[in-house]
Design a protein around this motif. Structure first.
Motif, PDB file in Angstrom:
ATOM      1  N   ASP A 161      -3.145 -11.393 -12.256  1.00 31.04           N
ATOM      2  CA  ASP A 161      -4.172 -10.383 -11.872  1.00 31.04           C
ATOM      3  C   ASP A 161      -4.228  -9.839 -10.820  1.00 31.04           C
ATOM      4  N   TYR A 162      -3.995 -10.622  -9.600  1.00 33.50           N
ATOM      5  CA  TYR A 162      -3.852 -10.129  -8.243  1.00 33.50           C
ATOM      6  C   TYR A 162      -2.883  -9.139  -8.165  1.00 33.50           C
ATOM      7  N   VAL A 163      -1.634  -9.254  -8.785  1.00 28.37           N
ATOM      8  CA  VAL A 163      -0.699  -8.257  -8.782  1.00 28.37           C
ATOM      9  C   VAL A 163      -0.985  -7.032  -9.523  1.00 28.37           C
ATOM     10  N   THR A 164      -1.537  -7.311 -10.793  1.00 29.42           N
ATOM     11  CA  THR A 164      -1.916  -6.002 -11.559  1.00 29.42           C
ATOM     12  C   THR A 164      -2.839  -5.153 -10.817  1.00 29.42           C
ATOM     13  N   ALA A 165      -3.837  -5.879 -10.003  1.00 28.49           N
ATOM     14  CA  ALA A 165      -5.013  -5.189  -9.238  1.00 28.49           C
ATOM     15  C   ALA A 165      -4.541  -4.461  -8.249  1.00 28.49           C
ATOM     16  N   THR A 166      -3.364  -5.155  -7.414  1.00 29.10           N
ATOM     17  CA  THR A 166      -2.791  -4.483  -6.242  1.00 29.10           C
ATOM     18  C   THR A 166      -2.161  -3.214  -6.941  1.00 29.10           C
ATOM     19  N   VAL A 167      -1.286  -3.328  -7.689  1.00 29.58           N
ATOM     20  CA  VAL A 167      -0.532  -2.230  -8.259  1.00 29.58           C
ATOM     21  C   VAL A 167      -1.409  -0.947  -8.616  1.00 29.58           C
ATOM     22  N   LYS A 168      -2.588  -1.216  -9.317  1.00 31.99           N
ATOM     23  CA  LYS A 168      -3.383   0.020  -9.746  1.00 31.99           C
ATOM     24  C   LYS A 168      -4.207   0.588  -8.476  1.00 31.99           C
ATOM     25  N   ALA A 169      -4.391  -0.322  -7.448  1.00 30.33           N
ATOM     26  CA  ALA A 169      -4.886   0.165  -6.259  1.00 30.33           C
ATOM     27  C   ALA A 169      -3.842   1.002  -5.374  1.00 30.33           C
ATOM     28  N   ILE A 170      -2.684   0.600  -5.481  1.00 38.65           N
ATOM     29  CA  ILE A 170      -1.548   1.456  -4.785  1.00 38.65           C
ATOM     30  C   ILE A 170      -1.440   2.847  -5.602  1.00 38.65           C
ATOM     31  N   GLU A 171      -1.389   2.785  -7.074  1.00 39.73           N
ATOM     32  CA  GLU A 171      -1.409   3.884  -7.760  1.00 39.73           C
ATOM     33  C   GLU A 171      -2.412   4.780  -7.770  1.00 39.73           C
ATOM     34  N   ALA A 172      -3.956   4.360  -7.472  1.00 33.62           N
ATOM     35  CA  ALA A 172      -5.037   5.028  -7.132  1.00 33.62           C
ATOM     36  C   ALA A 172      -4.826   5.808  -5.965  1.00 33.62           C
ATOM     37  N   GLU A 173      -3.928   5.390  -4.998  1.00 36.23           N
ATOM     38  CA  GLU A 173      -3.739   6.205  -3.431  1.00 36.23           C
ATOM     39  C   GLU A 173      -2.615   7.136  -3.916  1.00 36.23           C
ATOM     40  N   GLY A 174      -2.112   7.110  -4.829  1.00 35.15           N
ATOM     41  CA  GLY A 174      -1.078   8.096  -5.184  1.00 35.15           C
ATOM     42  C   GLY A 174       0.250   7.972  -4.910  1.00 35.15           C
ATOM     43  N   PHE A 175       0.535   6.738  -4.610  1.00 34.11           N
ATOM     44  CA  PHE A 175       1.867   6.403  -4.325  1.00 34.11           C
ATOM     45  C   PHE A 175       2.399   5.100  -5.274  1.00 34.11           C
ATOM     46  N   ARG A 176       3.721   4.654  -5.132  1.00 32.89           N
ATOM     47  CA  ARG A 176       4.265   3.474  -5.887  1.00 32.89           C
ATOM     48  C   ARG A 176       4.984   2.498  -4.700  1.00 32.89           C
ATOM     49  N   ASP A 177       4.929   1.460  -5.298  1.00 27.37           N
ATOM     50  CA  ASP A 177       5.675   0.325  -4.584  1.00 27.37           C
ATOM     51  C   ASP A 177       6.622  -0.348  -5.718  1.00 27.37           C
ATOM     52  N   THR A 178       8.149   0.052  -5.258  1.00 28.42           N
ATOM     53  CA  THR A 178       8.813   0.027  -6.388  1.00 28.42           C
ATOM     54  C   THR A 178       8.996  -1.497  -6.993  1.00 28.42           C
ATOM     55  N   GLN A 179       9.094  -2.278  -5.954  1.00 26.49           N
ATOM     56  CA  GLN A 179       9.218  -3.962  -6.363  1.00 26.49           C
ATOM     57  C   GLN A 179       8.009  -4.305  -7.122  1.00 26.49           C
ATOM     58  N   LEU A 180       6.823  -4.114  -6.517  1.00 29.39           N
ATOM     59  CA  LEU A 180       5.525  -4.466  -7.310  1.00 29.39           C
ATOM     60  C   LEU A 180       5.448  -4.035  -8.523  1.00 29.39           C
ATOM     61  N   HIS A 181       5.734  -2.732  -8.682  1.00 28.66           N
ATOM     62  CA  HIS A 181       5.854  -2.066 -10.081  1.00 28.66           C
ATOM     63  C   HIS A 181       6.845  -2.441 -10.917  1.00 28.66           C
ATOM     64  N   ARG A 182       7.808  -2.751 -10.696  1.00 28.05           N
ATOM     65  CA  ARG A 182       9.033  -3.495 -11.388  1.00 28.05           C
ATOM     66  C   ARG A 182       8.430  -4.836 -11.953  1.00 28.05           C
ATOM     67  N   LEU A 183       7.730  -5.664 -11.179  1.00 28.28           N
ATOM     68  CA  LEU A 183       6.952  -6.811 -11.414  1.00 28.28           C
ATOM     69  C   LEU A 183       5.814  -6.856 -12.464  1.00 28.28           C
ATOM     70  N   ALA A 184       5.259  -5.819 -12.146  1.00 28.09           N
ATOM     71  CA  ALA A 184       3.904  -5.475 -13.254  1.00 28.09           C
ATOM     72  C   ALA A 184       4.421  -4.923 -14.452  1.00 28.09           C
ATOM     73  N   THR A 185       5.390  -4.371 -14.517  1.00 26.33           N
ATOM     74  CA  THR A 185       6.262  -3.937 -15.871  1.00 26.33           C
ATOM     75  C   THR A 185       6.530  -5.026 -16.594  1.00 26.33           C
TER      76      THR A 185
END
Length: 206
Positions: A161-185
């Motif tokens: 849930d921590y990882v998912t929430a952080t990825v959503k917060a990053i996306e809300a700011e309009g950018f991506r974190d490649t490593q975190l997004h791969r893990l979230a997938t």
């Protein structure tokens, strides 16, 4: 390399001006303190990484989870929060209680660039991983990260849930974190497979 300095206890709590705090993980989506301003910001010299074994918030010593730290090299986009001078002492005490349960971070002042119209540089309170701490995980493969996140559950809830929430917060700011997004997938795929109906032949043979 941007200047980095350790913060003596008195100065960070008693300075006579507003305090900036740089958030790059859970502070982005759950700051937990009162602030006057919230501005997208960029820090140069360190990058966001799942490099901290979590023994309390998102795991246990027996089954560690993984949480974010700032580690050497690169840059990190996050959020800078401006805290009113009258609230500095209270906010710093709150952050130390939250972030320094096991003293895995170094509390430092770092220069961050605010991504607003003024584009000014400010000095912000930042939590950088202590590479000499037993909970420093170093550079883990995506498979190793996934294994720890799947097993991790601590006082603040499930690691996934921590990882998912952080990825959503990053996306809300309009950018991506490649490593975190791969893990979230990968985590999303796990959740999908858990809830997906079994193939007909499997159901019939159970």
């Amino acid at each position: 390399m941007p200047e980095m300095s350790e913060i003596p206890l008195p100065s960070v709590t008693t300075a006579k001006d507003d305090l900036w705090v740089f958030g790059y993980g859970s502070l982005m989506w759950r700051p937990g303190f009162e602030f006057e301003e919230r501005v997208p910001a960029r820090l140069v010299g360190e990058h966001r990484a799942l490099c901290v074994y979590s023994f309390v918030h998102r795991g246990t010593p027996q089954k560690p989870g993984l949480v974010l730290g700032l580690d050497r090299g690169g840059a990190c986009r996050g959020i800078a929060f401006r805290v009113a001078e009258k609230n500095r002492t209270e906010v710093v005490a709150y952050l130390r209680e939250r972030e320094q349960v096991t003293s895995v971070y170094r509390e430092v002042m770092r220069s961050v660039w605010l991504e607003n119209d003024a584009r000014q540089r400010v000095s912000a309170l930042t939590y950088v991983v202590d590479r000499g701490h037993v909970q420093y995980a170093g550079r883990l493969s995506l498979t190793e990260q996934h294994r720890h996140v799947i097993q991790g559950h601590g006082q603040s809830g499930a690691n996934r849930d921590y990882v998912t929430a952080t990825v959503k917060a990053i996306e809300a700011e309009g950018f991506r974190d490649t490593q975190l997004h791969r893990l979230a997938t990968m985590l999303h795929g796990d959740a999908h497979s858990l809830h997906a109906p079994a193939p007909a032949e499997d159901r019939e043979n159970r």
